[in-house]
Enzyme design. Structure first.
Site, PDB file in Angstrom:
ATOM      1  N   HIS A 447       0.864  -1.190   0.000  1.00 42.66           N
ATOM      2  CA  HIS A 447       0.000   0.000   0.000  1.00 42.66           C
ATOM      3  C   HIS A 447       0.893   1.231   0.000  1.00 42.66           C
ATOM      4  CE1 HIS A 447       0.954   0.660   4.246  1.00 42.66           C
ATOM      5  NE2 HIS A 447       0.777  -0.623   4.416  1.00 42.66           N
ATOM      6  N   SER A 449       2.204   5.116   1.200  1.00 43.88           N
ATOM      7  CA  SER A 449       2.409   5.915   2.400  1.00 43.88           C
ATOM      8  C   SER A 449       3.579   6.860   2.140  1.00 43.88           C
ATOM      9  CB  SER A 449       2.667   4.995   3.609  1.00 43.88           C
ATOM     10  OG  SER A 449       2.862   5.748   4.775  1.00 43.88           O
ATOM     11  N   HIS A 589      16.577  -8.624  29.448  1.00 44.90           N
ATOM     12  CA  HIS A 589      15.938  -7.678  28.524  1.00 44.90           C
ATOM     13  C   HIS A 589      17.013  -7.025  27.673  1.00 44.90           C
ATOM     14  CE1 HIS A 589      16.935  -5.230  32.073  1.00 44.90           C
ATOM     15  NE2 HIS A 589      17.095  -4.232  31.223  1.00 44.90           N
ATOM     16  N   SER A 591      19.029  -4.124  25.239  1.00 39.67           N
ATOM     17  CA  SER A 591      19.411  -2.731  25.099  1.00 39.67           C
ATOM     18  C   SER A 591      20.749  -2.670  24.364  1.00 39.67           C
ATOM     19  CB  SER A 591      19.487  -2.056  26.466  1.00 39.67           C
ATOM     20  OG  SER A 591      19.607  -0.652  26.303  1.00 39.67           O
TER      21      SER A 591
END
Length: 915
Positions: A447, A449, A589, A591
């Site tokens: 699409h 954009s 996590h 980073s």
């Protein structure tokens, strides 16, 4: 084939008018002792080249008898050019080469525009020694009758004309060895072409040929035959008789079969059959190393050497070439190939849309709110907007964006970035080389954009299943992340990027010879949830450090979690496992991670400086004034390595001070230029705020603007010595009026970057502040254009008139003014240059009032006259008008939502969030 710019023909005049003009030219053209050097006369480099040649002929200069090579521009007035050429046989009797090319001027796409030449005088057939004739890039619709009588011709160049056929008499040229008729409108070839027994090279590419005469097989000396990009559906069997043929180019036709004997031509080194409709190919060609067969719907599989990834092009698919005047096009279910003037190509496959869709496009200048960049990304293109936004296609659309490749490409990749919903994402991108310094970024989009081309560190991604997996860096094999079973309870996509830092930069920063650092590792994921099990990260030890000799007190594991400002030393919290070459640690996590080896005990602040050093660019600022118009000032911010080459290219047209001292800037950093000490900006521009010119620095784009300046001081008494200062950040009221105060605060947090002098010379004679402003004019108010595309008012036109100077005749001719009318204006205002310019421009504007496309015609004429500076200013005025118009519509709630630029959001890509 690229769309040609429209040709502006002068109006026809009576023959006696042309004679009068020639007589004026001979009487009024001064001599030039440097025109005749050796045996070459290159008058295409001079303005009014025909006048100069006529003057030489009238003087009976004896040097003319020595001339063997003559070049004239095809952009001369056609009547004057024909009269000048009529003098050639009698005065240049030893002429061997005659070049009458157009193409010295460019259209809005940057392509060569055609000259005005439509015929040649019959007397040129008397040039007995002429061997080389170049008529390329002109407006010939038929071959001039004198050409077949030039019996000594060996080279005839007719490319980029409007020829629809060639005469039979062309076969009477006994010495012709090279014939080029590419980029014309040929539909058939004369059988007499086969009589050219000496012809060695024949270029008929980019025409409308659907058949070839059998006589083409009689060209016994032919070594190169180019028939690319025609409509050929078959080939005559006589081609197999071309025993001298080495190169046969047939790509981009409609061929369904080829003679099998082509494979047996003894000297054939290349046979290009790409992008045809071949279904059955002789086995001899399938195995031939010289045959190129990609892009054909063959019934049997090709060998690996012939396979091609691209999809065959449907030859019936319409092709559209849009110039800069158009901002939309229609796509039907049939599909189409579209080339935009801004360096963009699109391919809509058949069935991409169920109903006709009107596509709008716009190329925006980059600015931070439109350009989502990560900390180590670099922008390579402007921002392309395609509307309507979000409309899904039934088949993916191919998009090509043109860009200049970055200088440093090690461990980096180029991607197309797009806005999808409320977040930015990177599309799978393939690079296609057009030239050594021009590449296409090719991607497929579901699409429309916003789209831009970005250079980023190489990114490796994977989908982590609950069973666990291993993610390795393709740029740094020693960097790995191991996900154990149970690290996640559902599949999770993660990404790894690695940035390298040169050891010498770190040692210079720390002032420590033994300092070293590992590659900088960025790990990111979709979402913020921590992993259920610790994930093992492996980084290589810093260069020169091994596990056997390591002093662990000198090893520091640094961690940064955006948007925090500082790096943290987490060596004490992480259980580092050291091997001979690697360090491993566990995290829950993701980073940024960095491994340092240094004797410094506190490195958090130094890590921040080192990270900034990775992202800084060393640049110089320049301010140059145009030599023939000092009120035009060129401002540019250049990477240090490009300064010398840029100045060498500009200093023939501009003058100014030495570049500024080297300063450092981030990618996407805002800065502005402020004129000081009595000098101000002389235009209402969209990038001008409170008299200050706003910039955004992008290292791979041209950070260049040309502005006009003025002064309220009296320049009749003395010159005005002012300056331009450059400051960091957006325009702020806190910036001092002059640079002196800011210079006293020069330091890490200083706004001031540099100050360069600007001098406006003293006005002489009758010049004054009102010069070029039309103070004495009494003209009816007029506007060109409309509210939606932008107006040019009387004041705007006066400003353009004040800048044209001696270039106005070239602009007038490109606007369509007849040559005789131009001479009338010159005579009527013979002692008043400003009067000549204003009379020409306003008389043209009054005729164009209410006509669509007038403003675009003016911009093209300025560009074709090499006044890109004024063309850019006109565009800026129009852009400002369009912006005001759209703002007024939005205030009235009448504007479509697609007109608004994308807004930054919290759901952008991880890189943009970190920026």
């Amino acid at each position: 084939m690229a769309a040609e710019a429209e040709r502006l023909e002068p109006e026809a005049a009576a023959p006696e008018d042309a004679v009068g003009e020639v007589a004026d030219a001979v009487d009024g053209e001064p001599g030039d002792p440097h025109l005749l050097l050796g045996n070459r006369l290159n008058l295409h480099l001079y303005p009014r080249g025909c006048h100069r040649l006529l003057h030489l002929c009238a003087q009976r200069a004896p040097q003319l008898l020595e001339v063997e090579f003559l070049q004239l521009s095809g952009h001369e007035d056609p009547r004057l050019l024909e009269a000048t050429l009529a003098q050639v046989p009698a005065n240049l009797q030893h002429l061997r080469s005659l070049v009458l090319r157009g193409g010295q001027q460019q259209d809005v796409l940057g392509a060569c525009s055609r000259g005005f030449l439509t015929t040649l005088p019959a007397g040129l057939s008397g040039l007995a020694r002429l061997a080389h004739l170049d008529l390329s890039f002109n407006s010939l619709e038929t071959l001039p009758a004198c050409v077949p009588h030039m019996r000594g011709l060996s080279t005839l160049l007719l490319s980029y004309n409007c020829l629809s056929e060639l005469p039979d008499s062309l076969g009477a040229l006994p010495s012709l060895s090279f014939l080029s008729v590419s980029h014309n409108c040929l539909q058939t070839l004369p059988p007499a072409l086969g009589s050219l027994s000496t012809l060695q090279r024949l270029d008929l590419s980019e025409n409308l040929l659907d058949t070839l005469p059998p006589e083409i097989g009689d060209l016994s000396s032919l070594t190169e035959l180019n028939l690319a990009s025609n409509r050929l559906q078959g080939l005559p069997i006589s081609l197999v008789g071309l025993r001298s043929l080495r190169f046969l180019i047939l790509h981009s036709n409609l061929l369904t079969s080829v003679p099998s004997g082509l494979a047996h031509l003894p000297l054939l080194a290349r046979l290009d059959l790409r992008d045809n409709q071949l279904r059955d190919v002789p086995p001899e060609l399938l195995d031939a190393p010289f045959a190129r067969l990609q892009g054909n719907p063959l019934g049997k599989a090709l060998p690996a050497s012939h396979s091609a990834p691209e999809t065959p092009v449907t030859r019936e698919m319409p092709r559209l070439f849009l110039n800069s005047d158009l901002d939309s096009f229609l796509v039907t279910p049939q599909g189409c190939l579209v080339t935009l003037a801004c360096g963009v190509r699109l391919r809509f496959p058949a069935g991409a849309t169920a109903d006709p869709v009107n596509i709008h496009y716009r190329l925006r200048l980059p600015e931070p709110r439109l350009v989502p960049l990560g900390p180590h990304d670099a922008l390579l293109s402007a921002v392309l907007e395609l509307r309507p936004h979000g409309v899904a296609f039934q088949q993916e659309v191919d998009l090509w964006l043109l860009f200049v490749p970055p200088r440093a490409r090690r461990c980096r990749e180029v991607v197309v970035r797009t806005l999808s919903g409320d977040s930015w994402s990177d599309l799978e991108t393939h690079l296609e080389e057009e030239a050594p310094k021009r590449l296409w970024a090719h991607c497929q989009v579901p699409h429309f954009s916003w789209f831009l081309v970005v250079s980023r560190p190489v990114s490796n991604t994977c989908l982590v299943p609950p069973e666990g997996t291993l993610l390795c860096s393709s740029g740094h094999p020693g960097v790995k992340v191991t996900f154990p079973p149970g690290a996640t309870d559902e599949p999770r996509r993660v990404r790894m990027q690695v940035v390298h830092m040169a050891g010498r930069e770190l040692r210079a920063l720390l002032e420590e010879p033994g300092a070293a650092a590992s590659p900088l590792l960025c790990l990111s994921q979709r979402g913020t949830a921590s992993f259920l099990q610790p994930v093992t990260v492996q980084l290589p030890l810093p260069p020169g450090v091994t596990g056997l000799s390591l002093d662990r007190t000198c090893l520091h594991l640094l961690y940064w979690a955006p948007p925090a400002a500082a790096w943290d030393d987490i060596t004490a919290q992480a259980a580092l496992e050291i091997t001979h070459l690697y360090a491993r640690f566990r995290v829950t996590h993701f980073s940024w991670y960095w491994l340092w080896h240094t004797t410094r005990s506190c490195v958090q602040g130094l890590a921040r400086k080192a990270w900034e050093r990775l992202r800084l660019h060393q640049v110089n600022l320049i301010a140059l004034q145009r030599r023939r118009d000092p009120e035009q000032v060129l401002l540019q911010c250049l990477p240090r390595r490009k300064v010398d080459a840029t100045l060498q290219r500009l200093l023939d047209r501009y003058r100014g001070p030495e570049p500024s001292d080297t300063v450092e800037m981030f990618e996407g950093e805002k800065f502005f230029a402020a004129f000081e000490k009595g000098i101000d900006v002389d235009a209402d521009r969209p990038d001008c705020v409170e008299g200050r010119i706003c910039f955004v620095f992008y290292s791979h784009l041209k950070n260049l603007k040309e502005v006009y300046v003025t002064t309220a001081l009296d320049r009749r008494a003395q010159a005005v010595r002012g300056q331009v200062s450059f400051y960091r950040g957006a325009v702020s009221e806190e910036v001092p009026e002059e640079a002196a105060a800011a210079r006293q605060r020069k330091g890490a947090d200083s706004l001031w970057m540099a100050t360069l002098p600007i001098k406006l010379p003293r006005l002489r004679g009758s010049q004054g502040p009102e010069r070029g402003r039309g103070a004495s004019l009494s003209l009816a108010p007029l506007n060109l254009g409309d509210a939606e595309t932008g107006f040019l008012t009387q004041s705007n036109l006066l400003n353009v008139a004040g800048r044209l100077g001696t270039d106005w005749p070239a602009v007038a001719l490109h606007l369509g003014m007849p040559y005789r009318e131009l001479q009338r204006v010159q005579h009527e205002f013979r002692d008043d240059l400003d009067g000549q310019i204003r009379c020409m421009l306003f008389s043209w504007a009054e005729r164009q009032a209410g006509q669509p496309g007038a403003v675009g015609l003016l911009v093209r004429a300025l560009e074709q006259s090499d006044r890109l500076d004024i063309a850019e200013e006109v565009r800026a005025i129009l852009e400002l008008g369009r912006r005001k118009y759209k703002d007024s519509i939005q205030r009235a709630s009448l504007a479509p939502r697609d007109l608004a630029p994308p807004k930054p959001s919290a759901s952008q890509s991880p890189e943009s969030a970190q920026a």
